[in-house]
Enzyme design. Structure first.
Site, PDB file in Angstrom:
ATOM      1  N   ASP A 192       2.388 -15.749  -5.724  1.00 40.77           N
ATOM      2  CA  ASP A 192       2.263 -14.327  -6.061  1.00 40.77           C
ATOM      3  C   ASP A 192       0.842 -14.047  -6.555  1.00 40.77           C
ATOM      4  O   ASP A 192       0.312 -14.774  -7.403  1.00 40.77           O
ATOM      5  CB  ASP A 192       3.270 -13.961  -7.154  1.00 40.77           C
ATOM      6  CG  ASP A 192       3.317 -12.465  -7.403  1.00 40.77           C
ATOM      7  OD1 ASP A 192       3.995 -11.766  -6.632  1.00 40.77           O
ATOM      8  OD2 ASP A 192       2.673 -11.995  -8.361  1.00 40.77           O
ATOM      9  N   ASN A 200      -5.063  -2.273  -6.792  1.00 42.63           N
ATOM     10  CA  ASN A 200      -4.611  -0.984  -6.253  1.00 42.63           C
ATOM     11  C   ASN A 200      -5.061   0.178  -7.129  1.00 42.63           C
ATOM     12  O   ASN A 200      -5.507   1.215  -6.631  1.00 42.63           O
ATOM     13  CB  ASN A 200      -3.083  -0.970  -6.133  1.00 42.63           C
ATOM     14  CG  ASN A 200      -2.588  -1.678  -4.888  1.00 42.63           C
ATOM     15  OD1 ASN A 200      -3.287  -1.756  -3.885  1.00 42.63           O
ATOM     16  ND2 ASN A 200      -1.379  -2.209  -4.947  1.00 42.63           N
ATOM     17  N   HIS A 205      -5.027   1.822  -2.478  1.00 40.16           N
ATOM     18  CA  HIS A 205      -4.069   1.010  -1.715  1.00 40.16           C
ATOM     19  C   HIS A 205      -4.675   0.391  -0.457  1.00 40.16           C
ATOM     20  O   HIS A 205      -4.237  -0.672  -0.021  1.00 40.16           O
ATOM     21  CB  HIS A 205      -2.855   1.861  -1.346  1.00 40.16           C
ATOM     22  CG  HIS A 205      -1.988   2.210  -2.511  1.00 40.16           C
ATOM     23  ND1 HIS A 205      -1.198   1.289  -3.152  1.00 40.16           N
ATOM     24  CD2 HIS A 205      -1.811   3.385  -3.172  1.00 40.16           C
ATOM     25  CE1 HIS A 205      -0.551   1.859  -4.147  1.00 40.16           C
ATOM     26  NE2 HIS A 205      -0.901   3.135  -4.185  1.00 40.16           N
ATOM     27  N   ASP A 209      -4.434  -3.462   0.532  1.00 38.91           N
ATOM     28  CA  ASP A 209      -3.976  -4.002   1.821  1.00 38.91           C
ATOM     29  C   ASP A 209      -5.007  -4.955   2.431  1.00 38.91           C
ATOM     30  O   ASP A 209      -4.665  -5.995   2.987  1.00 38.91           O
ATOM     31  CB  ASP A 209      -3.677  -2.861   2.793  1.00 38.91           C
ATOM     32  CG  ASP A 209      -2.406  -2.111   2.415  1.00 38.91           C
ATOM     33  OD1 ASP A 209      -1.595  -2.672   1.654  1.00 38.91           O
ATOM     34  OD2 ASP A 209      -2.239  -0.980   2.867  1.00 38.91           O
ATOM     35  N   GLU A 235       3.168  -8.522  -2.779  1.00 42.87           N
ATOM     36  CA  GLU A 235       2.088  -9.520  -2.784  1.00 42.87           C
ATOM     37  C   GLU A 235       2.643 -10.937  -2.972  1.00 42.87           C
ATOM     38  O   GLU A 235       1.946 -11.849  -3.426  1.00 42.87           O
ATOM     39  CB  GLU A 235       1.072  -9.204  -3.879  1.00 42.87           C
ATOM     40  CG  GLU A 235       1.603  -9.231  -5.306  1.00 42.87           C
ATOM     41  CD  GLU A 235       2.229  -7.926  -5.763  1.00 42.87           C
ATOM     42  OE1 GLU A 235       2.393  -7.761  -6.987  1.00 42.87           O
ATOM     43  OE2 GLU A 235       2.558  -7.075  -4.914  1.00 42.87           O
TER      44      GLU A 235
END
Length: 315
Positions: A192, A200, A205, A209, A235
């Site tokens: 993770d 973010n 965002h 990404d 994630e």
């Protein structure tokens, strides 16, 4: 109050600039990306009325589980329909074969003109049936290829291009079915990204990404070729390793953590640094997939609790 014609023009302008921005960044205009970019561009217009209007109807841009569920249902329906089509075609072939008329034998027995016309009619009809069956064969082949392509695509996460959660569940279920009642060297690694929300919040965002794509490539490059990486959600990623030792698994995780911590992503003049935490769980006799996942998840939680950018092994 802004006039309706002015609103339409401004929205069209913002929409065009949003698509252009996504194109410049080489990012597909998926609804989620487009909405984030649209709102970013809209904010720069300082038009409060338009901003509130767009927020009010943001659901128009949303894609969620319902869409993925609909895709799965449609995909299964397509496979089922193709299967029925193939069965029907096979059945028609069987009927046609059983009732095939021996035109030559009839010709030898009958010579009058009227009978010849009947025979020719039968032959014409028979040829048409066989022609349609051959066309159906071609259609079935094309549909099979298309279904195979869709099936491959449905296995891949559209953003990171690694396998998705659905494939993970299918793979781990098949593995556990094969090893039922046995003790095997099977390990599940759950990874993770640390503090991903901060990326973010700080950069948007789209940057998030881009970071996930970058992260995925680093993970893949740190593993042996052929090892599957699954995007489990957000994630979070999962890796299954078998026929190996705990020492080799730890070595692989250390390599991944070190590679990610020493790398950075350049985005709009900003250096985005990222670290990752991991949890390892080893298979025990009598385990279920859920039990293995739960131990890996607890180990991952412990690695976060112990300062992140590290791994822990589940008990």
């Amino acid at each position: 109050m802004t006039k309706k014609t002015d609103i339409a023009k401004q929205i069209a302008t913002v929409g065009e600039s949003s698509f252009s921005k996504l194109k410049d960044l080489n990012i597909p205009p998926y609804p989620k990306y487009y909405f984030d970019t649209f709102m970013d561009q809209l904010t720069q217009t300082n038009n409060k009325e338009l901003i509130e209007l767009s927020k009010k109807y943001s659901y128009l841009f949303a894609i969620g589980e319902a869409e993925h569920s609909a895709k799965d249902v449609s995909f299964e329906l397509a496979k089922s329909s193709l299967s029925e089509f193939e069965k029907s075609n096979t059945h028609l072939k069987s009927i046609s074969s059983k009732n095939l008329i021996d035109i030559g034998a009839i010709k030898n027995e009958y010579d009058d003109v009227d009978t010849q016309k009947v025979i020719d009619s039968f032959k014409s009809f028979q040829d048409q049936i066989l022609g349609e069956l051959n066309k159906a064969d071609g259609t079935i082949k094309q549909l099979k290829l298309e279904v195979e392509r869709l099936e491959r695509e449905s296995h891949i996460d559209p953003l990171t291009k690694v396998y998705n959660r659905r494939v993970f569940k299918k793979d781990i279920a098949e593995i556990f079915q094969a090893i039922e009642g046995k003790e095997v060297d099977l390990f599940l690694i759950m990874l993770d990204a640390d503090d991903f929300k901060d990326i973010n919040d700080s950069y948007g965002h789209i940057a998030g990404d881009k970071t996930l794509i970058f992260l995925t490539k680093l993970i893949q490059n740190s593993l042996r070729k052929g090892i599957k990486v699954y995007r489990y959600g957000g994630e979070e990623f999962v890796i299954l390793l078998n026929r190996t030792t705990i020492e080799e698994v730890k070595s692989s995780i250390c390599r991944i953590i070190k590679e990610i911590a020493s790398s950075k992503l350049l985005y709009k003049g900003h250096d985005i640094h990222l670290t990752i935490s991991a949890g390892i769980a080893s298979h025990k006799k009598g385990d279920t997939p859920e039990m293995l996942l739960e131990r890996a998840d607890k180990a991952l939680y412990q690695s976060k609790k112990d300062g992140k950018n590290c791994y822990r092994v589940g008990c």
